[in-house]
Design an enzyme around this catalytic site. Structure first.
Site, PDB file in Angstrom:
ATOM      1  N   ASP A 216       0.469 -37.168  29.360  1.00 23.26           N
ATOM      2  CA  ASP A 216       1.816 -37.113  29.934  1.00 23.26           C
ATOM      3  C   ASP A 216       2.814 -36.579  28.913  1.00 23.26           C
ATOM      4  O   ASP A 216       3.623 -35.699  29.198  1.00 23.26           O
ATOM      5  CB  ASP A 216       2.267 -38.515  30.367  1.00 23.26           C
ATOM      6  CG  ASP A 216       1.631 -38.970  31.666  1.00 23.26           C
ATOM      7  OD1 ASP A 216       1.615 -38.189  32.625  1.00 23.26           O
ATOM      8  OD2 ASP A 216       1.139 -40.111  31.699  1.00 23.26           O
ATOM      9  N   ILE A 217       2.763 -37.138  27.713  1.00 20.03           N
ATOM     10  CA  ILE A 217       3.806 -36.870  26.715  1.00 20.03           C
ATOM     11  C   ILE A 217       3.721 -35.454  26.169  1.00 20.03           C
ATOM     12  O   ILE A 217       4.748 -34.778  26.002  1.00 20.03           O
ATOM     13  CB  ILE A 217       3.725 -37.915  25.590  1.00 20.03           C
ATOM     14  CG1 ILE A 217       4.187 -39.281  26.132  1.00 20.03           C
ATOM     15  CG2 ILE A 217       4.569 -37.520  24.387  1.00 20.03           C
ATOM     16  CD1 ILE A 217       3.961 -40.435  25.182  1.00 20.03           C
TER      17      ILE A 217
END
Length: 405
Positions: free
Chosen positions: A176-177
């Site tokens: 995600d990051i």
């Protein structure tokens, strides 16, 4: 806001982690980020954890960490009024960011193409599991995606795990990051280009693509050698020493694959004989004898505490203790670099701490200081400022209006 993106106006339609991380970066850097939420709010508002004395539970740590510095308004985009309000906001914005599955914005009548008619300089940024069909239609286009799924599919778990082949998920939500970080870079790049062209564009990041790029080593290894890299525990297939070693009170990482570093390490652990041993003279030779290298280092580290190892090796060869978060928060480096930020938490009498902003600027500092917003906290302000002949919400000085740069 004092960051380098001060004056940039962002409509944030993201939810969960990947998209909000992208827009959090933009907010940290000074952009005015308006988070558009449904009536129930971003689902991560309910994810916790909460301070023990939190009387309202308006949001937890998950939401606070990646939505700090933003404003919030609730719009029902399924109604003509809500869609019209969003269109008015976007007409005067610089950036729109969303992470819906493909087709959602089109079904709402809010596609990039239709919004760009009203605002040709709009940078429209999309983050999806497998990308947007505008950039290449994936077999998995309609599949929902979460961090663990992308870690599995795009390479991380194929090389992360125990030496017997058992895969392990990386602890942070890197699938995600990292895509969110790349999308922030894409947004700022498109804004830079638009300064000259006067035209925005569609920016697309797929979580799968981002993680594959993060795993770049496996691609060239497979191409150059035909090898299919597998999990190797804490070792590196191309470097030695590059290991996690036991201490009397925990573990330490030691990495000295450079020949000069290796020689210095041998001296510091009182094994100068290894430094001149031709069987360990180069990194390639040490890789071929990595078990012997590990055993030699382990014999030394097992008799030392973490602090003793750091005192002997620190500043001479790359070394670091394996630390938990309590140890990290006590590290003077974190305070010196402002990497632990205190924010207020509604409903609690105590300040909370979130991770700081690693990007440092000498002239336009990016220092997060505002908490995450309550749901619809700025709705009254937005609705008082909006009309469908234009948008007076974005009260940016004329010298920075337009592209926000």
């Amino acid at each position: 806001m004092t960051g380098p993106l001060a004056g940039v106006r962002v409509v944030d339609m993201t939810h969960a982690l990947a998209g909000p991380y992208c827009t959090m970066l933009l907010a940290d850097l000074g952009a005015d980020v308006l988070k558009v939420e449904p009536a129930a709010g971003d689902t991560s508002r309910r994810a916790g954890p909460y301070p023990a004395d939190d009387t309202t539970r308006s949001f937890g740590g998950y939401f606070q960490s990646v939505n700090r510095g933003k404003r919030s308004v609730v719009l029902d985009l399924k109604t003509p009024e809500g869609a019209a309000d969003l269109r008015a906001l976007v007409a005067e914005a610089d950036v729109l960011v969303e992470n819906f599955t493909p087709g959602v914005m089109e079904r709402l009548g809010l596609s990039y193409e239709s919004l760009a008619v009203d605002n040709p300089r709009l940078v429209y940024a999309a983050l999806r599991g497998f990308g947007d069909p505008r950039s290449g239609e994936s077999l998995y286009q309609s599949w929902p995606a979460f961090d663990v799924v992308i870690q599995a599919m795009a390479g991380i778990m194929g090389i992360t795990g125990t030496e017997d082949g058992t895969p392990l998920k990386v602890g942070p939500g890197v699938a995600d990051i990292f895509p969110g970080t790349l999308l922030a870079l894409g947004v700022t790049s498109a804004l830079f280009e638009a300064r000259g062209s006067g035209r925005g564009q569609f920016v697309d990041v797929a979580m799968y693509d981002a993680v594959l790029s993060l795993c770049e080593r496996i691609v060239y290894q497979h191409s150059y050698t035909g090898e299919v890299p597998k999990p190797q525990g804490n070792r590196h297939p191309l470097l030695s020493p590059f290991d996690i070693l036991p201490a009397t009170d925990g573990w330490v990482a030691i990495a000295a694959p450079n020949d000069n570093r290796w020689h210095r390490l041998c001296e510091l652990i009182d094994r100068p004989d290894l430094a001149v041993n031709p069987e360990f003279a180069t990194n390639d030779l040490r890789v071929s004898r990595r078990d012997e290298v590990y055993k030699t280092l382990e014999e030394w580290t097992r008799g030392q505490s973490k602090e003793e190892i750091l005192a002997r090796l620190g500043g001479h060869v790359p070394v670091g203790a394996v630390r938990d978060v309590a140890e990290i928060m006590a590290d003077p480096h974190v305070a010196a670099r402002n990497m632990a930020i205190s924010l207020e938490h509604p409903g609690s009498a105590k300040a909370v701490t979130v991770a700081g902003q690693p990007l440092k600027f000498s002239r336009t500092p990016a220092i997060p200081s505002r908490r995450a917003p309550l749901l619809n906290e700025h709705g009254t302000q937005v609705r008082a400022s909006l009309d469908h002949r234009g948008c007076a919400l974005w009260t940016v000085p004329s010298t920075t209006a337009g592209l926000g740069l």
